[in-house]
Design an enzyme around this catalytic site. Structure first.
Site, PDB file in Angstrom:
ATOM      1  N   ARG A   1      -5.591   3.451 -14.195  1.00  0.00           N
ATOM      2  CA  ARG A   1      -6.930   3.064 -13.763  1.00  0.00           C
ATOM      3  C   ARG A   1      -7.006   3.256 -12.258  1.00  0.00           C
ATOM      4  O   ARG A   1      -6.007   3.151 -11.565  1.00  0.00           O
ATOM      5  CB  ARG A   1      -7.185   1.596 -14.098  1.00  0.00           C
ATOM      6  CG  ARG A   1      -7.449   1.393 -15.577  1.00  0.00           C
ATOM      7  CD  ARG A   1      -7.780  -0.037 -15.871  1.00  0.00           C
ATOM      8  NE  ARG A   1      -6.662  -0.899 -15.531  1.00  0.00           N
ATOM      9  CZ  ARG A   1      -6.802  -2.126 -15.058  1.00  0.00           C
ATOM     10  NH1 ARG A   1      -7.991  -2.622 -14.845  1.00  0.00           N
ATOM     11  NH2 ARG A   1      -5.736  -2.861 -14.790  1.00  0.00           N
TER      12      ARG A   1
ATOM     13  N   ARG B   1     -16.017   1.397  -8.194  1.00  0.00           N
ATOM     14  CA  ARG B   1     -17.025   0.353  -8.269  1.00  0.00           C
ATOM     15  C   ARG B   1     -18.400   0.959  -7.980  1.00  0.00           C
ATOM     16  O   ARG B   1     -18.556   1.632  -6.966  1.00  0.00           O
ATOM     17  CB  ARG B   1     -16.679  -0.680  -7.187  1.00  0.00           C
ATOM     18  CG  ARG B   1     -17.129  -2.051  -7.485  1.00  0.00           C
ATOM     19  CD  ARG B   1     -16.602  -3.001  -6.454  1.00  0.00           C
ATOM     20  NE  ARG B   1     -15.277  -3.508  -6.749  1.00  0.00           N
ATOM     21  CZ  ARG B   1     -14.479  -4.014  -5.809  1.00  0.00           C
ATOM     22  NH1 ARG B   1     -14.864  -4.051  -4.554  1.00  0.00           N
ATOM     23  NH2 ARG B   1     -13.297  -4.484  -6.141  1.00  0.00           N
TER      24      ARG B   1
ATOM     25  N   ARG C   1      11.545   3.759  -3.591  1.00  0.00           N
ATOM     26  CA  ARG C   1      10.933   4.418  -2.440  1.00  0.00           C
ATOM     27  C   ARG C   1      11.167   3.511  -1.246  1.00  0.00           C
ATOM     28  O   ARG C   1      11.127   2.283  -1.366  1.00  0.00           O
ATOM     29  CB  ARG C   1       9.422   4.614  -2.615  1.00  0.00           C
ATOM     30  CG  ARG C   1       9.015   5.650  -3.594  1.00  0.00           C
ATOM     31  CD  ARG C   1       9.376   7.064  -3.217  1.00  0.00           C
ATOM     32  NE  ARG C   1       8.585   7.626  -2.117  1.00  0.00           N
ATOM     33  CZ  ARG C   1       8.884   8.777  -1.535  1.00  0.00           C
ATOM     34  NH1 ARG C   1       9.953   9.477  -1.900  1.00  0.00           N
ATOM     35  NH2 ARG C   1       8.123   9.235  -0.559  1.00  0.00           N
TER      36      ARG C   1
ATOM     37  N   ARG D   1      -0.385   5.276   6.533  1.00  0.00           N
ATOM     38  CA  ARG D   1      -1.432   4.388   7.040  1.00  0.00           C
ATOM     39  C   ARG D   1      -1.059   3.805   8.395  1.00  0.00           C
ATOM     40  O   ARG D   1       0.104   3.832   8.786  1.00  0.00           O
ATOM     41  CB  ARG D   1      -1.753   3.271   6.054  1.00  0.00           C
ATOM     42  CG  ARG D   1      -0.548   2.534   5.496  1.00  0.00           C
ATOM     43  CD  ARG D   1      -1.027   1.541   4.423  1.00  0.00           C
ATOM     44  NE  ARG D   1       0.070   0.722   3.930  1.00  0.00           N
ATOM     45  CZ  ARG D   1      -0.083  -0.368   3.207  1.00  0.00           C
ATOM     46  NH1 ARG D   1      -1.285  -0.792   2.896  1.00  0.00           N
ATOM     47  NH2 ARG D   1       0.969  -1.037   2.786  1.00  0.00           N
TER      48      ARG D   1
ATOM     49  N   GLU E   1       3.014   3.652   9.140  1.00  0.00           N
ATOM     50  CA  GLU E   1       3.905   3.493   7.970  1.00  0.00           C
ATOM     51  C   GLU E   1       4.181   4.865   7.355  1.00  0.00           C
ATOM     52  O   GLU E   1       3.252   5.590   7.003  1.00  0.00           O
ATOM     53  CB  GLU E   1       3.176   2.585   6.974  1.00  0.00           C
ATOM     54  CG  GLU E   1       4.034   2.122   5.820  1.00  0.00           C
ATOM     55  CD  GLU E   1       3.282   1.112   4.940  1.00  0.00           C
ATOM     56  OE1 GLU E   1       2.758   0.107   5.471  1.00  0.00           O
ATOM     57  OE2 GLU E   1       3.215   1.348   3.732  1.00  0.00           O
TER      58      GLU E   1
ATOM     59  N   TYR F   1       7.337  -3.983  -9.622  1.00  0.00           N
ATOM     60  CA  TYR F   1       6.492  -4.155  -8.462  1.00  0.00           C
ATOM     61  C   TYR F   1       5.669  -5.435  -8.590  1.00  0.00           C
ATOM     62  O   TYR F   1       4.595  -5.441  -9.172  1.00  0.00           O
ATOM     63  CB  TYR F   1       5.561  -2.945  -8.203  1.00  0.00           C
ATOM     64  CG  TYR F   1       4.915  -3.164  -6.873  1.00  0.00           C
ATOM     65  CD1 TYR F   1       5.541  -2.736  -5.707  1.00  0.00           C
ATOM     66  CD2 TYR F   1       3.764  -3.924  -6.761  1.00  0.00           C
ATOM     67  CE1 TYR F   1       5.006  -3.034  -4.469  1.00  0.00           C
ATOM     68  CE2 TYR F   1       3.228  -4.235  -5.523  1.00  0.00           C
ATOM     69  CZ  TYR F   1       3.858  -3.782  -4.392  1.00  0.00           C
ATOM     70  OH  TYR F   1       3.337  -4.106  -3.167  1.00  0.00           O
TER      71      TYR F   1
ATOM     72  N   ASP G   1       3.430  -8.383  -6.916  1.00  0.00           N
ATOM     73  CA  ASP G   1       2.714  -8.867  -5.738  1.00  0.00           C
ATOM     74  C   ASP G   1       3.160 -10.308  -5.497  1.00  0.00           C
ATOM     75  O   ASP G   1       3.809 -10.918  -6.353  1.00  0.00           O
ATOM     76  CB  ASP G   1       1.196  -8.793  -5.976  1.00  0.00           C
ATOM     77  CG  ASP G   1       0.624  -7.460  -5.490  1.00  0.00           C
ATOM     78  OD1 ASP G   1       1.225  -6.840  -4.597  1.00  0.00           O
ATOM     79  OD2 ASP G   1      -0.426  -7.057  -6.002  1.00  0.00           O
TER      80      ASP G   1
HETATM   81  C1  LIG Z   1       4.908  -2.415   2.086  1.00  0.00           C
HETATM   82  C2  LIG Z   1       4.630  -3.559   1.156  1.00  0.00           C
HETATM   83  C3  LIG Z   1       3.361  -4.133   1.145  1.00  0.00           C
HETATM   84  C4  LIG Z   1       3.083  -5.197   0.285  1.00  0.00           C
HETATM   85  N1  LIG Z   1       1.831  -5.731   0.299  1.00  0.00           N
HETATM   86  C5  LIG Z   1       1.542  -6.774  -0.499  1.00  0.00           C
HETATM   87  C6  LIG Z   1       0.238  -7.369  -0.483  1.00  0.00           C
HETATM   88  O1  LIG Z   1      -0.661  -6.950   0.268  1.00  0.00           O
HETATM   89  N2  LIG Z   1      -0.012  -8.410  -1.319  1.00  0.00           N
HETATM   90  C7  LIG Z   1       0.947  -8.909  -2.165  1.00  0.00           C
HETATM   91  O2  LIG Z   1       0.670  -9.877  -2.896  1.00  0.00           O
HETATM   92  N3  LIG Z   1       2.204  -8.366  -2.194  1.00  0.00           N
HETATM   93  C8  LIG Z   1       2.518  -7.323  -1.394  1.00  0.00           C
HETATM   94  N4  LIG Z   1       3.794  -6.788  -1.408  1.00  0.00           N
HETATM   95  C9  LIG Z   1       4.803  -7.368  -2.331  1.00  0.00           C
HETATM   96  C10 LIG Z   1       5.593  -8.537  -1.715  1.00  0.00           C
HETATM   97  O3  LIG Z   1       6.285  -8.083  -0.581  1.00  0.00           O
HETATM   98  C11 LIG Z   1       6.566  -9.072  -2.779  1.00  0.00           C
HETATM   99  O4  LIG Z   1       5.839  -9.588  -3.870  1.00  0.00           O
HETATM  100  C12 LIG Z   1       7.509 -10.170  -2.305  1.00  0.00           C
HETATM  101  O5  LIG Z   1       7.953  -9.989  -1.004  1.00  0.00           O
HETATM  102  C13 LIG Z   1       8.699 -10.196  -3.250  1.00  0.00           C
HETATM  103  O6  LIG Z   1       9.574 -11.250  -2.932  1.00  0.00           O
HETATM  104  P1  LIG Z   1      11.076 -11.172  -3.434  1.00  0.00           P
HETATM  105  O7  LIG Z   1      11.694 -12.475  -3.084  1.00  0.00           O
HETATM  106  O8  LIG Z   1      11.122 -10.723  -4.850  1.00  0.00           O
HETATM  107  O9  LIG Z   1      11.731  -9.952  -2.620  1.00  0.00           O
HETATM  108  P2  LIG Z   1      12.092  -9.742  -1.083  1.00  0.00           P
HETATM  109  O10 LIG Z   1      11.003 -10.184  -0.200  1.00  0.00           O
HETATM  110  O11 LIG Z   1      12.545  -8.322  -0.981  1.00  0.00           O
HETATM  111  O12 LIG Z   1      13.334 -10.698  -0.859  1.00  0.00           O
HETATM  112  C14 LIG Z   1      14.639 -10.386  -1.283  1.00  0.00           C
HETATM  113  C15 LIG Z   1      15.575 -10.838  -0.164  1.00  0.00           C
HETATM  114  O13 LIG Z   1      16.920 -10.716  -0.636  1.00  0.00           O
HETATM  115  C16 LIG Z   1      17.709 -10.263   0.441  1.00  0.00           C
HETATM  116  N5  LIG Z   1      18.916  -9.667  -0.128  1.00  0.00           N
HETATM  117  C17 LIG Z   1      18.975  -8.545  -0.895  1.00  0.00           C
HETATM  118  N6  LIG Z   1      20.265  -8.267  -1.207  1.00  0.00           N
HETATM  119  C18 LIG Z   1      21.016  -9.235  -0.610  1.00  0.00           C
HETATM  120  C19 LIG Z   1      22.409  -9.466  -0.553  1.00  0.00           C
HETATM  121  N7  LIG Z   1      23.267  -8.633  -1.127  1.00  0.00           N
HETATM  122  N8  LIG Z   1      22.862 -10.557   0.117  1.00  0.00           N
HETATM  123  C20 LIG Z   1      21.982 -11.388   0.741  1.00  0.00           C
HETATM  124  N9  LIG Z   1      20.643 -11.202   0.741  1.00  0.00           N
HETATM  125  C21 LIG Z   1      20.165 -10.128   0.055  1.00  0.00           C
HETATM  126  C22 LIG Z   1      16.813  -9.274   1.153  1.00  0.00           C
HETATM  127  O14 LIG Z   1      17.249  -9.054   2.483  1.00  0.00           O
HETATM  128  C23 LIG Z   1      15.461  -9.986   1.080  1.00  0.00           C
HETATM  129  O15 LIG Z   1      15.247 -10.822   2.204  1.00  0.00           O
HETATM  130  C24 LIG Z   1       4.091  -5.701  -0.590  1.00  0.00           C
HETATM  131  C25 LIG Z   1       5.366  -5.123  -0.576  1.00  0.00           C
HETATM  132  C26 LIG Z   1       5.640  -4.067   0.277  1.00  0.00           C
HETATM  133  C27 LIG Z   1       7.005  -3.459   0.260  1.00  0.00           C
END
Ligand SMILES: Cc1cc2nc3c(=O)[nH]c(=O)nc-3n(C[C@H](O)[C@H](O)[C@H](O)COP(=O)(O)OP(=O)(O)OC[C@H]3O[C@@H](n4cnc5c(N)ncnc54)[C@H](O)[C@@H]3O)c2cc1C
Length: 369
Positions: A172, A176, A251, A282, A302, A350, A352
């Site tokens: 999708r 709009r 990626r 962007r 970026e 992926y 959010d």
């Molecule tokens: C460019 C980008 C834009 C985004 N924009 C949005 C948005 O606009 N709105 C939205 O809702 N979501 C957005 N997201 C998604 C959002 O970032 C994620 O939903 C969220 O950060 C996921 O949290 P997490 O804890 O799963 O992962 P992460 O934030 O990746 O946390 C995992 C942590 O584990 C640590 N780690 C990994 N391996 C190890 C290890 N071996 N030992 C110790 N520590 C470790 C990492 O360093 C990291 O700090 C975006 C993501 C990206 C990449």
């Protein structure tokens, strides 16, 4: 035996929500984080009075009132509405594709005229079922939007031509037929006033939680596995198993951030560059997330790139090959009764922010009842 009930690997949103809820339930938690700061990819840092989104633009959005109330415990949110624009060779188009975009492209004024134009352009496919991303995009929005706003941008983002990418990537597209530039359809959205890092700081600020940064789980995996009764692992699932079934694809991104001696560089927080010549995808101008009035401004370009070992794995690449491989890792994970895998990298999905919070709260429920 450890004095802790849980080791949480990673201080991103998943790890922080889990640690916070477990601590509230009386469990002792240790959090280790390999970066030099907490908060994972939602980390923001104040520079020149501006909250800089260090790992890409983050806009919180959800239609789930419970998740919205949950996150609002940790910060006050502003009324920011995500309305990115696309810059194609110097011409500006509103996103998501809406009547403003159609008017600028074709001079059409009514929804019926816009729909007719798209129908006319879709005819090039002769009713064929789309077999790749190019055909899929044309079948949804016609040839002009595909050529100017999708083709080269997608190629930069995925590193492949649209004809080589599967159709399912864009099942999708946000289209709009109203003059509404709000990117999200969700009921709630905004940016935490004062940035995202405070949210994770508050989550982890509990007597039952100890946090250590600059600590990589893999530097001492055996010892952690022996010491802690339970581990919540939010890093890469394939790395946990030493890539024994093969490498999952990700990626990665490269960010170039500059402070500029001007008040307003591009007039919007997010501008996508949709032509092939501009190497970045962007530019983020951080102050606009909080309607900043500072004298200077900070922008981040970026760039998208193929992930190689040592790079940050920002996006899982959920194609058939990788989903199959992830499933095989998930089966291995099911046999690790000490370890709970979670978050974007642990679930290879992926998520959010609102989804990662929901997943972490579900994990807490499964674990602590
Ligand atoms: C460019 C980008 C834009 C985004 N924009 C949005 C948005 O606009 N709105 C939205 O809702 N979501 C957005 N997201 C998604 C959002 O970032 C994620 O939903 C969220 O950060 C996921 O949290 P997490 O804890 O799963 O992962 P992460 O934030 O990746 O946390 C995992 C942590 O584990 C640590 N780690 C990994 N391996 C190890 C290890 N071996 N030992 C110790 N520590 C470790 C990492 O360093 C990291 O700090 C975006 C993501 C990206 C990449």
């Amino acid at each position: 035996m450890s004095q802790y009930d849980y080791l949480v690997v990673g201080s991103g949103l998943f790890g922080a929500v889990f640690a916070h809820e477990a601590a509230k339930a009386g469990k002792k938690v240790k959090v280790i984080e390999k970066r030099e700061h907490i908060a994972g990819n939602i980390y923001t840092k104040e520079v020149e009075g501006i909250q800089v989104h260090q790992y890409g633009a983050h806009i919180f959005h959800t239609s789930d009132k419970e998740i919205w109330d949950y996150i609002n415990q940790f910060a006050e949110f502003n009324r920011y509405t995500n309305s990115p624009v696309a810059n194609y060779k110097g011409d500006i188009y509103n996103l998501p594709f809406n009547m403003n975009t159609f008017n600028k492209l074709w001079g059409v004024v009514t929804p019926a005229e816009a729909q007719a134009k798209i129908e006319e352009q879709k005819a090039v496919l002769n009713g064929k079922t789309p077999e790749n991303l190019e055909e899929q995009a044309i079948s949804l929005v016609g040839t002009d939007i595909y050529q100017k706003l999708i083709k080269d941008y997608t190629m930069k983002q995925w590193g492949k031509e649209c004809t080589e990418l599967p159709a399912f990537i864009i099942r999708r597209l946000p289209v709009r037929f109203t003059y509404d530039n709000n990117y999200f359809n969700d009921t709630y959205q905004g940016i935490p006033i004062g940035g995202y890092t405070q949210i994770v700081e508050k989550m982890l600020d509990h007597d039952n939680i100890d946090v250590e940064v600059n600590v990589d789980f893999f530097a001492n995996k055996e010892a952690y596995m022996a010491e802690f009764p339970k581990i919540v692992f939010t890093g890469m699932i394939d790395q946990f198993f030493n890539y024994e079934l093969g490498e999952l694809e990700y990626r990665s991104l490269r960010f170039e951030t500059e402070t500029l001696d001007m008040e307003n560089y591009q007039g919007n927080a997010v501008v996508n560059y949709t032509d092939a010549e501009t190497p970045y995808t962007r530019i983020i101008e951080h102050k606009h997330f909080e309607f900043g009035q500072q004298e200077k401004t900070i922008i981040t370009k970026e760039y998208s790139k193929t992930w190689a070992k040592g790079d940050e794995p920002y996006y899982p690449v959920n194609n058939d090959r990788n989903n199959k491989l992830y499933k095989a890792y998930k089966n291995l994970a099911a046999q690790e009764d000490k370890v709970i895998f979670g978050g974007r990298l642990g679930h290879y999905r992926y998520y959010d922010m609102h989804q990662v919070i929901a997943a972490a709260l579900q994990c807490v429920k499964n674990e602590l009842g």
